[in-house]
Design an enzyme around this catalytic site. Structure first.
Site, short mmCIF file in Angstrom:
data_model
loop_
_atom_site.label_atom_id
_atom_site.label_comp_id
_atom_site.label_asym_id
_atom_site.label_seq_id
_atom_site.Cartn_x
_atom_site.Cartn_y
_atom_site.Cartn_z
N ARG A 50 25.38 -6.06 99.11
CA ARG A 50 26.16 -6.17 100.35
C ARG A 50 26.25 -7.61 100.84
O ARG A 50 27.30 -8.05 101.30
CB ARG A 50 25.57 -5.29 101.44
CG ARG A 50 25.71 -3.80 101.15
CD ARG A 50 25.03 -2.94 102.18
NE ARG A 50 23.61 -3.25 102.18
CZ ARG A 50 22.78 -3.06 103.21
NH1 ARG A 50 23.23 -2.54 104.32
NH2 ARG A 50 21.52 -3.35 103.12
N ASN B 168 25.81 0.72 102.25
CA ASN B 168 25.06 1.55 101.31
C ASN B 168 25.26 3.00 101.68
O ASN B 168 25.27 3.34 102.87
CB ASN B 168 23.57 1.23 101.36
CG ASN B 168 23.21 -0.04 100.63
OD1 ASN B 168 23.98 -0.58 99.86
ND2 ASN B 168 22.01 -0.53 100.88
#
EC number: 3.6.1.7
Length: 90
Positions: free
Chosen positions: A20, A38
């Protein structure tokens, strides 16, 4: 060049490897907008918006991450949204 928005689900070793934050760094350097998060099933979902060539550069950069291992992606084009930045959703 016109912009597109893509909804992408990434499968593989994509959680716990800096995915990320790598995405955030790359998208901001490429001038793309959207978000990444996520998911409970071990995948990562991203919506990214910008020129298609720049989105392709993002995907190459993500796959070149040292610990990241993308096995496959489900991608679909979706409608554009009004936004100014790329964010990491928790």
């Amino acid at each position: 060049m016109s912009e597109v928005r893509k909804h992408i689900v990434f499968y593989g070793r994509v959680q716990g490897v800096g995915f990320r934050y790598t995405a955030k760094y790359l998208t901001r350097s490429l001038g793309l907008t959207g978000w990444v998060r996520n998911d409970p099933d071990g995948t990562v979902t991203m919506e990214v918006q910008g020129r298609e060539a720049l989105i392709n550069k993002l995907l190459v950069g993500l796959n070149g991450g040292h610990f990241i291992s993308i096995e496959w992606m489900d991608t679909k084009e979706i409608p554009l949204e009004e936004e100014r930045e790329f964010v990491v959703k928790m």
